[in-house]
Design an enzyme around this catalytic site. Structure first.
Site, PDB file in Angstrom:
ATOM      1  N   LYS A  50       0.786  -1.104  -0.009  1.00 18.13           N
ATOM      2  CA  LYS A  50       0.091   0.045  -0.202  1.00 18.13           C
ATOM      3  C   LYS A  50       0.877   1.322  -0.171  1.00 18.13           C
ATOM      4  O   LYS A  50       1.989   1.138   0.353  1.00 18.13           O
ATOM      5  CB  LYS A  50      -0.758   0.039   1.119  1.00 18.13           C
ATOM      6  CG  LYS A  50      -0.011  -0.104   2.490  1.00 18.13           C
ATOM      7  CD  LYS A  50      -0.965   0.338   3.742  1.00 18.13           C
ATOM      8  CE  LYS A  50      -0.234   0.296   4.972  1.00 18.13           C
ATOM      9  NZ  LYS A  50      -1.138   0.285   6.063  1.00 18.13           N
ATOM     10  N   ARG A  54     -10.099   0.872  15.209  1.00 16.90           N
ATOM     11  CA  ARG A  54      -9.821   1.234  13.837  1.00 16.90           C
ATOM     12  C   ARG A  54     -10.848   0.801  13.041  1.00 16.90           C
ATOM     13  O   ARG A  54     -12.024   0.636  13.272  1.00 16.90           O
ATOM     14  CB  ARG A  54      -8.708   1.228  13.352  1.00 16.90           C
ATOM     15  CG  ARG A  54      -8.119   2.462  12.143  1.00 16.90           C
ATOM     16  CD  ARG A  54      -6.533   2.349  11.896  1.00 16.90           C
ATOM     17  NE  ARG A  54      -6.223   1.365  11.498  1.00 16.90           N
ATOM     18  CZ  ARG A  54      -4.932   0.952  10.873  1.00 16.90           C
ATOM     19  NH1 ARG A  54      -4.082   1.912  10.904  1.00 16.90           N
ATOM     20  NH2 ARG A  54      -4.467  -0.100  10.679  1.00 16.90           N
ATOM     21  N   HIS A 103      -5.834  -6.379  13.395  1.00 17.10           N
ATOM     22  CA  HIS A 103      -4.417  -5.922  13.510  1.00 17.10           C
ATOM     23  C   HIS A 103      -3.870  -5.213  14.875  1.00 17.10           C
ATOM     24  O   HIS A 103      -4.769  -4.812  15.563  1.00 17.10           O
ATOM     25  CB  HIS A 103      -4.405  -4.326  12.614  1.00 17.10           C
ATOM     26  CG  HIS A 103      -3.256  -4.015  12.150  1.00 17.10           C
ATOM     27  ND1 HIS A 103      -2.396  -4.665  11.178  1.00 17.10           N
ATOM     28  CD2 HIS A 103      -2.662  -2.599  12.330  1.00 17.10           C
ATOM     29  CE1 HIS A 103      -1.296  -3.772  11.134  1.00 17.10           C
ATOM     30  NE2 HIS A 103      -1.419  -2.610  11.829  1.00 17.10           N
ATOM     31  N   ARG A 111       1.167 -10.490   7.714  1.00 17.55           N
ATOM     32  CA  ARG A 111       1.367  -9.382   6.927  1.00 17.55           C
ATOM     33  C   ARG A 111       2.410  -8.565   7.123  1.00 17.55           C
ATOM     34  O   ARG A 111       2.476  -7.943   8.041  1.00 17.55           O
ATOM     35  CB  ARG A 111      -0.145  -8.467   7.060  1.00 17.55           C
ATOM     36  CG  ARG A 111      -1.334  -9.185   6.618  1.00 17.55           C
ATOM     37  CD  ARG A 111      -2.479  -8.086   6.934  1.00 17.55           C
ATOM     38  NE  ARG A 111      -2.521  -7.341   8.010  1.00 17.55           N
ATOM     39  CZ  ARG A 111      -3.095  -7.658   9.358  1.00 17.55           C
ATOM     40  NH1 ARG A 111      -3.511  -9.102   9.501  1.00 17.55           N
ATOM     41  NH2 ARG A 111      -2.732  -7.271  10.632  1.00 17.55           N
ATOM     42  N   TYR A 132      15.518  30.069   6.391  1.00 16.28           N
ATOM     43  CA  TYR A 132      14.420  30.869   6.957  1.00 16.28           C
ATOM     44  C   TYR A 132      14.688  30.935   8.507  1.00 16.28           C
ATOM     45  O   TYR A 132      14.825  30.020   9.395  1.00 16.28           O
ATOM     46  CB  TYR A 132      13.206  30.228   6.750  1.00 16.28           C
ATOM     47  CG  TYR A 132      12.622  30.271   5.282  1.00 16.28           C
ATOM     48  CD1 TYR A 132      12.804  31.623   4.691  1.00 16.28           C
ATOM     49  CD2 TYR A 132      12.592  29.195   4.708  1.00 16.28           C
ATOM     50  CE1 TYR A 132      12.355  31.864   3.351  1.00 16.28           C
ATOM     51  CE2 TYR A 132      12.397  29.295   3.104  1.00 16.28           C
ATOM     52  CZ  TYR A 132      12.028  30.751   2.754  1.00 16.28           C
ATOM     53  OH  TYR A 132      11.899  30.546   1.431  1.00 16.28           O
ATOM     54  N   CYS A 153      13.758  23.979   3.673  1.00 15.95           N
ATOM     55  CA  CYS A 153      12.939  24.757   3.015  1.00 15.95           C
ATOM     56  C   CYS A 153      11.859  23.782   1.971  1.00 15.95           C
ATOM     57  O   CYS A 153      12.156  22.564   1.914  1.00 15.95           O
ATOM     58  CB  CYS A 153      13.751  25.617   1.996  1.00 15.95           C
ATOM     59  SG  CYS A 153      15.153  26.633   2.739  1.00 15.95           S
ATOM     60  N   MET A 154      11.267  24.454   1.075  1.00 18.52           N
ATOM     61  CA  MET A 154      10.248  23.637   0.436  1.00 18.52           C
ATOM     62  C   MET A 154      11.166  22.853  -0.794  1.00 18.52           C
ATOM     63  O   MET A 154      10.803  21.774  -0.951  1.00 18.52           O
ATOM     64  CB  MET A 154       9.293  24.611  -0.407  1.00 18.52           C
ATOM     65  CG  MET A 154       8.315  23.715  -1.327  1.00 18.52           C
ATOM     66  SD  MET A 154       7.130  25.020  -2.284  1.00 18.52           S
ATOM     67  CE  MET A 154       6.250  25.693  -0.701  1.00 18.52           C
ATOM     68  N   ASP A 155      12.286  23.540  -1.272  1.00 18.85           N
ATOM     69  CA  ASP A 155      12.730  22.936  -2.427  1.00 18.85           C
ATOM     70  C   ASP A 155      14.436  22.831  -1.939  1.00 18.85           C
ATOM     71  O   ASP A 155      15.044  22.178  -2.807  1.00 18.85           O
ATOM     72  CB  ASP A 155      12.979  24.085  -3.633  1.00 18.85           C
ATOM     73  CG  ASP A 155      11.898  24.728  -3.835  1.00 18.85           C
ATOM     74  OD1 ASP A 155      10.732  23.964  -4.097  1.00 18.85           O
ATOM     75  OD2 ASP A 155      11.702  26.070  -3.605  1.00 18.85           O
TER      76      ASP A 155
END
Length: 359
Positions: A10, A108, A140, A196, A244, A291-293
């Protein structure tokens, strides 16, 4: 005695590639594959997988006919699920393979214990009518990575009771399964007819820090290595703030490098000032905010050229950080580290059994 294995693929194969992970698992001898969603199951079938395949998170709004037509075992949590699958089978003129999930304490997915007797009774009626075939009963663990947690014993007891109730109702499933990766390794009595195996399939320790664990004997080797190219190298002076909000300030002159991967690629922002990467034969600390990048790393006084390879995490065999190291630096688990990776990263799959193959 060998217990058959379900490789859980998954979440895009835990970040490793759904189809590729499924194929590798089949080649390795996995009798079953397991996925959460209908889309994942159907993608495996579209890619050519024909073996036993279980999906366990089918939405109420999703029609079941395509899953059943694709010979996929589906999971029922409620009597309404049973009726839905039976109706889909009737429309197709086929008998759906259905597994029943009992909630043994995770709170769950799965039938509550209070509803279980009614659930299995209805399943048996539908089976006797030829409307469904019950192929499995499962649950589970909540805390299998902690062998001292009393919840494990409690869940095994509830599962045994649920199996007895199902047997009394006349159900004879092919497989009964409870153990995930840690459960399969730490609780042999919970293996039943099938285990599993999720995170351990990808070579990652499912119970880090558990004393006396058998992992060295198992030879778990992380399958994922995350690499980047050093985009830039520059010198900064003492007192210079990095990234930042200047969460790290250089105490002395140093050399920093820019790594073109950030939280858009799934790099944990919380790893700033805590994680390390591997460059030019040494671990290098992440400096400042992720940072983002990109992230900034400290190269110290070493001369490292732009374009040099950066290993964010890998097997650890050469001293490089692992996904578990990043998990600890980020205050999370290795599952999250590997499943989040993506964004603009390019995935490459290598057969490590090929002579000279490089992960």
């Amino acid at each position: 005695m060998r217990t058959p294995l379900m490789a859980v693929v998954k979440a895009d194969g835990y970040g490793h590639g759904l189809v590729e992970a499924g194929r590798a698992a089949r080649e390795g001898g996995a009798e079953w594959l397991g996925v959460a969603s209908a889309d994942e199951a159907l993608a495996l079938r579209a890619a050519g997988d024909t073996g036993r395949l279980l999906a366990w998170l089918i939405m109420p709004s999703e029609p079941a006919e395509e899953l059943i037509a694709a010979d996929i075992d589906v999971t029922a949590y409620t009597i309404a699920d049973l009726e839905k699958f039976a109706a889909a089978g009737d429309a197709l003129g086929s008998i759906p393979r259905v597994q029943l999930k009992i909630d043994t304490g995770l709170s769950r997915g799965g039938s509550s214990f209070a509803e279980w007797t009614n659930m299995v009774a209805r399943a048996r009626i539908l089976e006797a009518e030829g409307a469904i075939r019950v192929t499995g009963i499962w649950s589970h663990f909540a805390s299998s990575e902690d062998p001292d947690d009393p919840a494990n014993e409690s869940q095994e007891k509830v599962f045994a009771e649920a199996l007895a109730i199902a047997a009394d109702a006349g159900l004879r499933p092919e497989v009964r399964h409870l153990a995930n990766s840690a459960g399969a390794l730490l609780r042999p009595g919970a293996r039943f007819d099938l285990v599993r195996v999720g995170i351990a399939t990808y070579g990652i320790d499912p119970a880090p820090g558990v004393g006396g664990s058998p992992w060295p004997e198992l030879g778990l080797v992380p399958a994922m290595t995350v690499r980047a190219e050093l985009a830039m190298v520059k010198q900064i002076e003492a007192g210079a703030g990095v990234s930042y909000n200047h969460t790290w300030v250089a105490e002395e002159p140093t050399t920093v490098g820019v790594v073109p991967a950030g939280y858009a690629e799934g790099i944990q922002r919380s790893a700033g000032n805590r994680a390390e990467v591997w460059v030019d034969g040494a671990r290098r600390p992440v400096r400042g905010t992720v940072c983002m990048d990109q992230v900034v790393i400290d190269l110290g006084s070493d001369e490292v050229e732009p374009g040099s390879e950066v290993v964010l995490w890998g097997t650890g065999a050469d001293g490089e950080p692992t996904a578990q190291d990043w998990a600890e630096a980020s205050g999370t688990i290795a599952y999250e580290v590997v499943t989040r990776i993506g964004g603009r990263m390019k995935r490459r799959h290598v057969d490590t059994e090929q002579e000279g193959a490089d992960r």
